[in-house]
Write a protein that holds these residues in place. Structure first.
Motif, short mmCIF file in Angstrom:
data_model
loop_
_atom_site.label_atom_id
_atom_site.label_comp_id
_atom_site.label_asym_id
_atom_site.label_seq_id
_atom_site.Cartn_x
_atom_site.Cartn_y
_atom_site.Cartn_z
N UNK A 38 68.91 -26.31 -38.82
CA UNK A 38 67.65 -26.43 -39.55
C UNK A 38 67.16 -27.87 -39.53
N UNK A 39 65.89 -28.02 -39.35
CA UNK A 39 65.23 -29.30 -39.58
C UNK A 39 64.34 -29.09 -40.80
N UNK A 40 64.66 -29.84 -41.85
CA UNK A 40 63.97 -29.68 -43.12
C UNK A 40 63.04 -30.88 -43.32
N UNK A 41 61.80 -30.59 -43.67
CA UNK A 41 60.81 -31.61 -44.01
C UNK A 41 60.52 -31.45 -45.50
N UNK A 86 54.85 -37.53 -41.25
CA UNK A 86 55.41 -36.23 -40.85
C UNK A 86 55.82 -36.29 -39.39
N UNK A 87 54.97 -36.85 -38.55
CA UNK A 87 55.26 -36.98 -37.12
C UNK A 87 56.56 -37.77 -36.91
N UNK A 133 54.02 -30.50 -35.29
CA UNK A 133 54.97 -29.93 -34.32
C UNK A 133 54.26 -29.57 -33.02
N UNK A 134 53.08 -29.00 -33.13
CA UNK A 134 52.30 -28.62 -31.94
C UNK A 134 51.90 -29.84 -31.12
N UNK A 135 51.82 -31.01 -31.73
CA UNK A 135 51.40 -32.23 -31.04
C UNK A 135 52.55 -32.95 -30.34
N UNK A 136 53.78 -32.54 -30.62
CA UNK A 136 54.93 -33.19 -29.99
C UNK A 136 55.00 -32.82 -28.52
N UNK A 137 55.52 -33.72 -27.69
CA UNK A 137 55.62 -33.44 -26.25
C UNK A 137 56.50 -32.22 -25.96
N UNK A 138 56.10 -31.45 -24.97
CA UNK A 138 56.84 -30.24 -24.61
C UNK A 138 58.29 -30.54 -24.27
N UNK A 139 58.55 -31.65 -23.57
CA UNK A 139 59.93 -31.94 -23.17
C UNK A 139 60.82 -32.25 -24.38
N UNK A 140 60.24 -32.62 -25.50
CA UNK A 140 61.01 -32.84 -26.72
C UNK A 140 61.35 -31.51 -27.38
N UNK A 141 60.43 -30.58 -27.33
CA UNK A 141 60.58 -29.29 -28.00
C UNK A 141 61.33 -28.27 -27.15
N UNK A 142 61.14 -28.30 -25.84
CA UNK A 142 61.71 -27.28 -24.95
C UNK A 142 63.22 -27.18 -25.03
#
Length: 116
Positions: free
Chosen positions: A69-72, A91-92, A17-26
């Motif tokens: 929720x996003x469930x993995x 996972x990514x 999750x920390x490696x995903x681009x900020x614009x995807x998470x923001x």
């Protein structure tokens, strides 16, 4: 099947999750990420699930709404991966796939883009 304890798997999910681009998470609002062992039906077929309303389907989203929720799912991931590198990649891909559902991108489009 690759073996990994639940706590270690959850750490990998957080790391990816920390490696995903900020614009995807923001743009994620009122979304929680959850790690579970298996889907409710006990199958190993489903790697992840977006449980909520896509951004494109919301009329309004008010205070007091339960979070989406996003469930993995841990065990299905371990069943399809042979090592940690492959597990991280899967996972990514699962995170990107489920986040895309939040933004209203369906499975057909995800297949076209190579994320399904």
């Amino acid at each position: 099947m690759f073996e990994m304890a639940a706590a270690a798997f959850e750490e990998l999910v957080v790391d990816e999750l920390d490696r995903l681009p900020d614009d995807m998470i923001d743009g994620l609002e009122n979304v929680v990420f959850v790690v579970e062992d298996r889907p409710e039906d006990g199958s190993l077929d489903l790697l992840g699930l977006y449980d909520g309303w896509a951004l494109t389907e919301r009329d309004r989203y008010g205070v007091g709404e339960l979070p989406d929720r996003i469930i993995v799912y841990r065990e299905p991931h371990l069943a399809v991966c042979e090592d940690e590198r492959e597990l991280r990649d899967e996972i990514h891909t699962t995170l990107v796939h489920e986040i895309a559902h939040f933004y209203g991108i369906d499975d057909d489009r995800l297949h076209e883009l190579g994320w399904a």
